[in-house]
Write a protein that holds these residues in place. Structure first.
Motif, short mmCIF file in Angstrom:
data_model
loop_
_atom_site.label_atom_id
_atom_site.label_comp_id
_atom_site.label_asym_id
_atom_site.label_seq_id
_atom_site.Cartn_x
_atom_site.Cartn_y
_atom_site.Cartn_z
N PRO A 84 0.81 -1.24 0.00
CA PRO A 84 0.00 0.00 0.00
C PRO A 84 0.84 1.28 0.00
N SER A 85 2.07 1.19 0.50
CA SER A 85 2.91 2.39 0.58
C SER A 85 3.77 2.62 -0.66
N SER A 86 3.67 1.74 -1.66
CA SER A 86 4.53 1.85 -2.84
C SER A 86 4.00 2.91 -3.80
N ASP A 87 4.93 3.46 -4.60
CA ASP A 87 4.54 4.46 -5.60
C ASP A 87 3.67 3.84 -6.69
N ALA A 88 3.96 2.59 -7.06
CA ALA A 88 3.18 1.93 -8.12
C ALA A 88 1.72 1.78 -7.70
N ALA A 112 -10.60 -23.08 -0.81
CA ALA A 112 -10.21 -22.84 0.57
C ALA A 112 -8.74 -22.46 0.69
N THR A 113 -7.90 -22.97 -0.21
CA THR A 113 -6.48 -22.66 -0.16
C THR A 113 -6.27 -21.19 -0.55
N GLN A 114 -5.62 -20.44 0.32
CA GLN A 114 -5.40 -19.03 0.07
C GLN A 114 -4.11 -18.83 -0.73
N VAL A 115 -4.16 -17.89 -1.65
CA VAL A 115 -3.00 -17.57 -2.48
C VAL A 115 -2.30 -16.38 -1.86
N SER A 116 -1.00 -16.51 -1.65
CA SER A 116 -0.24 -15.41 -1.07
C SER A 116 1.04 -15.21 -1.88
N ILE A 117 1.50 -13.98 -1.94
CA ILE A 117 2.73 -13.66 -2.67
C ILE A 117 3.58 -12.74 -1.83
N LYS A 118 4.84 -12.65 -2.22
CA LYS A 118 5.75 -11.73 -1.57
C LYS A 118 5.69 -10.38 -2.28
N HIS A 119 5.59 -9.33 -1.53
CA HIS A 119 5.56 -8.00 -2.11
C HIS A 119 6.97 -7.58 -2.52
N GLY A 120 7.02 -6.64 -3.48
CA GLY A 120 8.30 -6.06 -3.84
C GLY A 120 8.97 -6.68 -5.05
N LEU A 121 8.40 -7.73 -5.65
CA LEU A 121 9.00 -8.32 -6.84
C LEU A 121 8.73 -7.43 -8.05
N PRO A 122 9.75 -7.12 -8.83
CA PRO A 122 9.52 -6.27 -10.02
C PRO A 122 8.58 -6.91 -11.02
N GLU A 123 8.61 -8.26 -11.12
CA GLU A 123 7.74 -8.95 -12.08
C GLU A 123 6.26 -8.72 -11.73
N ILE A 124 5.93 -8.77 -10.45
CA ILE A 124 4.54 -8.54 -10.02
C ILE A 124 4.14 -7.10 -10.31
N GLU A 125 5.04 -6.16 -10.05
CA GLU A 125 4.74 -4.75 -10.30
C GLU A 125 4.50 -4.49 -11.79
N ILE A 126 5.35 -5.05 -12.64
CA ILE A 126 5.19 -4.85 -14.08
C ILE A 126 3.90 -5.51 -14.56
N TYR A 127 3.56 -6.67 -13.99
CA TYR A 127 2.30 -7.31 -14.38
C TYR A 127 1.10 -6.44 -14.00
N CYS A 128 1.17 -5.76 -12.87
CA CYS A 128 0.08 -4.86 -12.47
C CYS A 128 -0.06 -3.71 -13.46
N TYR A 129 1.07 -3.17 -13.91
CA TYR A 129 1.02 -2.14 -14.94
C TYR A 129 0.35 -2.68 -16.21
N LEU A 130 0.73 -3.89 -16.61
CA LEU A 130 0.16 -4.50 -17.82
C LEU A 130 -1.33 -4.71 -17.68
N LEU A 131 -1.77 -5.21 -16.52
CA LEU A 131 -3.19 -5.48 -16.30
C LEU A 131 -4.01 -4.20 -16.36
N VAL A 132 -3.54 -3.15 -15.69
CA VAL A 132 -4.27 -1.88 -15.69
C VAL A 132 -4.29 -1.28 -17.09
N LEU A 133 -3.19 -1.40 -17.82
CA LEU A 133 -3.13 -0.84 -19.17
C LEU A 133 -4.14 -1.52 -20.10
N ILE A 134 -4.20 -2.86 -20.06
CA ILE A 134 -5.17 -3.57 -20.90
C ILE A 134 -6.59 -3.22 -20.49
#
Length: 495
Positions: A84-88, A112-134
């Motif tokens: 939540p505190s990131s610029d992206a 029931a199985t929850q999906v969790s990821i580690k924050h701060g990965l550049p790949e996840i950040e770039i994918y978020c940019y791609l998703l919002v752009l599309i």
């Protein structure tokens, strides 16, 4: 471009999910948000293990998911994937439109199985940019999409990771696409050149392929064929990594060669692009066939009727079928009528200047038919049969006949005193070298295809040294089947 082909992988997955839910009524149906979380988890796993292919497979369903994506889903996914505190997070959240009167989706239908990821990965950040752009492009919010694309490109300039390259290529494509939709392609040409230079320095070959095609498309959009050829000839060359990008490169190369009057090379490139393109890339294959038909007509060849009757292309190729018929008959009046009737279609396809070049071929074909039908005919009758509408049609007919004789199109002589064209007796074609030339071209085509197939073969290391057991053989065959399946999926991926 990204709109040419729908991705079959996502459709297959959606159909599979629907069939499994129908067979088991008690099974919960995974929501769009949960699918996005699974994609993020797969990207994270591929990033940590440095498996580029795994990231590429994970991103494939994105375009299909975006069709049923809502602003609430995007906002919820950004809150899940980014700190939540990131610029992206702040930048992308501001670009996503807010929906009034409803709260964010809660993923109650997820397993029931929850999906969790580690924050701060550049790949996840770039994918978020791609998703919002599309998402913004699909909802026709082009100003916000351009802002998102510019921010993503600025972020990519600070990254040099091979696991990001797959995502970066898609961002490059959509970055160019949104500027094409707003007719501002010329503004990003310098940025694309800088990105291509950066990809070359980083040895990002997939990025070089994508950016080279985007630059060629940029130049051709403004009819800058000379600049496109200079860039293409000086760009680094290497083995193609993406079949889709290689098909696009062949198509652009064919267009450049056509404008430069190198019709033989253009025909080879266009036909190869049409053959290599996935069957689902209907729009791309139609464009390849349109240009290939024009090039073959300019070469004096007549395309087969089966070319115009291909599944899903009959309506789109109808103007070119009538044009081919006019050239085959050699009727200049019919050629003019077809050119006027479908002028809007030819303008949209940017083939009007090539249609103008075909006028000479129509006259030559009509003249060839006349020379076969008549052993002797006056130049006045030739002008009438060709329907020449010039000020001095007889003089024009004489110059046309003289040029056709010089080029070897017809075997005849001109009697200038009497104003006749005297055709020589037609000989046996099998006594000439034409059959040999035709067979030689077919053999060369088959040998070239065989060589490409041999180059594409993959062999396990040291397979000729070690004798494998039955169990190892089964494992090897299973791995080969999985590899073939993944390669087939990649052929249809995001054309």
């Amino acid at each position: 471009m990204p709109e040419d082909v729908e991705m079959n992988d996502s459709q297959t997955q959606t159909a599979a999910a629907a069939s499994s839910s129908s067979s088991d009524p008690a099974a919960p149906v995974a929501s769009t948000l949960h699918h996005l979380k699974e994609i993020a988890s797969a990207i994270e796993a591929g990033s940590l293990s440095k498996e580029v292919r795994r990231i590429s497979r994970a991103v494939r369903p994105t375009v299909a998911l975006c069709r049923r994506l809502t602003a609430r889903d995007v906002a919820a996914f950004l809150a899940f994937a980014l700190p939540p505190s990131s610029d992206a997070f702040a930048r992308l959240s501001a670009l996503v439109p807010k929906e009034d009167g409803s709260e964010m989706d809660v993923d109650t239908s997820a397993p029931a199985t929850q999906v969790s990821i580690k924050h701060g990965l550049p790949e996840i950040e770039i994918y978020c940019y791609l998703l919002v752009l599309i998402f913004l492009i699909d909802h026709k919010k082009y100003d916000e999409a351009k802002a998102c694309a510019s921010a993503s490109i600025a972020r990519l300039k600070n990254l040099n990771r091979r696991t990001v390259d797959v995502l970066a290529c898609r961002l490059y494509s959509y970055y160019s696409y949104v500027h094409e939709l707003t007719n501002t392609l010329s503004e990003i040409r310098g940025i694309l050149l800088a990105l291509h230079r950066m990809a070359t320095l980083h040895r990002d070959e997939l990025g070089q392929e994508t950016l080279l095609n985007l630059l060629l498309r940029n130049y051709l959009h403004y009819n800058l064929y000379d600049q496109a050829e200079k860039l293409r000839s000086k760009a680094p060359r290497f083995e193609a990594h993406s079949n889709q990008q290689f098909c696009r490169y062949l198509f652009y190369l064919g267009k450049i060669r056509t404008i430069q009057l190198e019709y033989t090379d253009a025909k080879e490139s266009l036909l190869q692009a049409a053959r290599k393109a996935p069957t689902t890339a209907q729009g791309f294959r139609i464009q390849c066939n349109k240009w290939a038909i024009i090039v073959r007509l300019l070469l004096g060849e007549m395309p087969e009727r089966t070319v115009f009757m291909q599944k899903g292309m009959k309506v789109a190729l109808t103007p070119y079928f009538e044009l081919t018929n006019a050239v085959r008959v050699g009727d200049l009046e019919l050629f003019r009528a077809v050119a006027d009737k479908f002028s809007s279609t030819f303008s949209a396809d940017r083939t009007c200047n090539l249609i103008v070049r075909l006028r000479h071929n129509v006259i030559r074909t009509g003249l060839r038919n006349i020379s076969i039908s008549y052993s002797r005919i006056s130049l006045t009758d030739i002008a009438k049969k060709l329907r020449l509408d010039s000020v001095n049609p007889v003089a024009d007919a004489e110059s046309i006949v003289a040029k056709a004789i010089r080029d070897g199109a017809i075997d005849a002589t001109i009697d200038h005193a009497n104003g006749w064209m005297v055709s020589k007796e037609t000989g046996d074609v099998y006594s000439t070298n034409e059959p040999q030339i035709a067979f030689n071209s077919r053999i060369a085509f088959c040998l070239n295809m065989h060589n490409e197939a041999v180059k594409a073969l993959r062999f396990p290391p040291n397979s000729h040294k070690e004798k494998e057991s039955a169990e190892k053989r089964r494992e090897r065959l299973q791995q080969e089947e999985e590899l073939a399946k993944h390669m087939a999926e990649e052929d249809d991926d995001d054309f």
